[in-house]
Design a protein around this motif. Structure first.
Motif, mmCIF file in Angstrom:
data_model
loop_
_atom_site.group_PDB
_atom_site.id
_atom_site.type_symbol
_atom_site.label_atom_id
_atom_site.label_comp_id
_atom_site.label_asym_id
_atom_site.label_seq_id
_atom_site.Cartn_x
_atom_site.Cartn_y
_atom_site.Cartn_z
ATOM 1 N N TYR A 93 0.840 -1.210 0.000
ATOM 2 C CA TYR A 93 0.000 0.000 0.000
ATOM 3 C C TYR A 93 0.870 1.254 0.000
ATOM 4 O O TYR A 93 0.666 2.172 -0.814
ATOM 5 N N ASP A 94 1.852 1.307 0.871
ATOM 6 C CA ASP A 94 2.684 2.510 0.983
ATOM 7 C C ASP A 94 3.596 2.685 -0.220
ATOM 8 O O ASP A 94 3.908 3.816 -0.621
ATOM 9 N N ASN A 95 4.056 1.575 -0.830
ATOM 10 C CA ASN A 95 4.824 1.687 -2.060
ATOM 11 C C ASN A 95 3.974 2.309 -3.171
ATOM 12 O O ASN A 95 4.434 3.185 -3.904
ATOM 13 N N LEU A 96 2.726 1.871 -3.267
ATOM 14 C CA LEU A 96 1.839 2.416 -4.288
ATOM 15 C C LEU A 96 1.471 3.870 -4.001
ATOM 16 O O LEU A 96 1.330 4.681 -4.920
ATOM 17 N N ALA A 97 1.323 4.185 -2.742
ATOM 18 C CA ALA A 97 0.907 5.541 -2.365
ATOM 19 C C ALA A 97 2.044 6.548 -2.446
ATOM 20 O O ALA A 97 1.788 7.762 -2.504
ATOM 21 N N ARG A 115 -7.391 5.758 -4.925
ATOM 22 C CA ARG A 115 -6.597 5.492 -6.117
ATOM 23 C C ARG A 115 -5.753 4.225 -5.961
ATOM 24 O O ARG A 115 -5.659 3.408 -6.886
ATOM 25 N N VAL A 116 -5.139 4.047 -4.801
ATOM 26 C CA VAL A 116 -4.296 2.878 -4.556
ATOM 27 C C VAL A 116 -5.114 1.597 -4.668
ATOM 28 O O VAL A 116 -4.702 0.620 -5.302
ATOM 29 N N ARG A 117 -6.297 1.592 -4.068
ATOM 30 C CA ARG A 117 -7.118 0.382 -4.106
ATOM 31 C C ARG A 117 -7.619 0.093 -5.525
ATOM 32 O O ARG A 117 -7.708 -1.062 -5.935
ATOM 33 N N ALA A 118 -7.913 1.138 -6.280
ATOM 34 C CA ALA A 118 -8.371 0.937 -7.656
ATOM 35 C C ALA A 118 -7.266 0.315 -8.504
ATOM 36 O O ALA A 118 -7.502 -0.627 -9.276
ATOM 37 N N VAL A 119 -6.041 0.825 -8.358
ATOM 38 C CA VAL A 119 -4.914 0.300 -9.140
ATOM 39 C C VAL A 119 -4.552 -1.109 -8.683
ATOM 40 O O VAL A 119 -4.269 -1.988 -9.509
ATOM 41 N N ALA A 120 -4.580 -1.350 -7.373
ATOM 42 C CA ALA A 120 -4.260 -2.680 -6.856
ATOM 43 C C ALA A 120 -5.267 -3.713 -7.364
ATOM 44 O O ALA A 120 -4.898 -4.839 -7.710
ATOM 45 N N THR A 121 -6.531 -3.331 -7.445
ATOM 46 C CA THR A 121 -7.554 -4.234 -7.977
ATOM 47 C C THR A 121 -7.310 -4.494 -9.460
ATOM 48 O O THR A 121 -7.412 -5.633 -9.936
#
Length: 347
Positions: A93-97, A115-121
């Motif tokens: 999460y923190d790497n993406l954020a 945004r992070v959750r959308a991209v991770a999905t």
């Protein structure tokens, strides 16, 4: 997203010219692949677009704005490197954020989370958001590295062989995923690879590079069917195109200046030796590679060697004699230049 235009870009390191007078336009929303072997200048070109490498000559514009003198941060691009480049002590999460928390682009935490959750999905790593980067597989780490680029909405995405360190199955999976994501986002993406399959399956257009120069630029079909020269012809196609001297096989309508004929698998007709049909030449089977859905046939045509495909169940073995005929080959002159129409733009 935005159009990217390079005009006469040159970058040298001492006496080595890594990029030589390169001009190229990538349309808004295009997926352009730069293809070539190590040392062709692909990565240096990408770094010139990003602003990581200064230009010795030429200019770069993004979205109609000249960014030649602009810093990387001012160019509004993201760069995915060949290696993962993750922060090992941070969670997924923190790497993406991280890009959304930089002082220059800081967003509210609620927006970052969305945004992070959308991209991770999108990348199918949403179940790993709480994991440290060190607890991921190679494929998961590469998805996170790609995700760090996707969380932003830059003008251009730049990717430098991001799949090269993955196993074959994972590369195939991520090829499809990257193409899907690029189409969903309508993203302008410039992608560097030496892998012809990546280029053929993902690119809107391919730029074939050799020793810093853009040799040909066109759609995958144009590059494959209408190569500008022998170098380009050998970049695409499995098995590799066969290059035979004129006279090795009888062909009609060959140009007077032709010194070589290029035969891809679809240009080769294999028949039992002595079968009555169009003109051909006898060859000897040297090796048969049975790959399940297809068979690679290695042939000796006098002093010349060639490889082609045949039916998976063809009853052929080493030492068998066959007749080989050419259909619509490509012709090249003594210097390897193509003789005939070339649809893909040349540098």
């Amino acid at each position: 997203m935005a159009e990217v235009a390079l005009h006469g870009v040159t970058r040298a390191f001492g006496d080595t010219v890594a990029v030589d007078d390169l001009s190229l336009t990538v349309g808004d929303g295009e997926f352009v692949v730069l293809l070539g072997p190590t040392g062709a200048g692909k990565t240096t070109t990408l770094r010139c677009v990003a602003g990581i490498e200064p230009l010795d000559r030429g200019s770069v514009s993004i979205g109609g704005r000249d960014v030649t003198k602009a810093s990387p941060a001012e160019r509004d691009v993201t760069f995915v490197f060949q290696q993962y480049s993750l922060y090992p002590h941070l969670t997924v999460y923190d790497n993406l954020a991280f890009p959304l928390r930089s002082p220059a682009r800081r967003r509210p935490e609620a927006e970052i989370a969305e945004r992070v959750r959308a991209v991770a999905t999108m990348l199918r790593i949403d179940a790993k958001l709480g994991n440290k980067a060190t607890r991921l597989s190679g494929g998961e780490m590469q998805r996170v590295a790609i995700g760090r680029a996707l969380v932003r909405t830059p003008s251009v995405y730049l990717m430098d062989e991001p799949l090269s360190s993955l196993d074959a199955k994972l590369r195939a999976d991520l090829r499809l995923e990257l193409k899907r994501i690029q189409q969903d986002l309508g993203a302008t993406l410039i992608y560097v690879t030496h892998d012809q399959i990546e280029a053929m399956t993902m690119a809107t257009r391919i730029g074939v590079m050799d020793r810093g120069r853009l040799v040909q630029f066109g759609t995958p079909r144009e590059i494959y069917e209408d190569p500008a020269d022998v170098y380009v012809a050998t970049r695409l196609g499995t098995p590799r195109i066969n290059l035979l001297p004129m006279g090795a096989l009888p062909v009609g309508g060959a140009p007077a200046a032709a010194a070589w004929m290029g035969l891809r698998t679809e240009h080769v007709e294999i028949r039992p030796a002595g079968a009555a049909a169009a003109a051909g030449a006898d060859a000897t089977v040297e090796r048969v590679e049975r790959l399940g859905d297809q068979t690679h046939l290695h042939l000796a045509l006098g002093a010349e060697k060639m490889v082609t495909l045949t039916d998976a169940h063809a009853p052929l073995a080493r030492g068998d004699r066959v007749t080989v005929a050419a259909r619509a080959p490509l012709f090249f002159d003594r210097d390897g230049r193509r003789i005939g129409a070339v649809r893909g733009a040349r540098a």
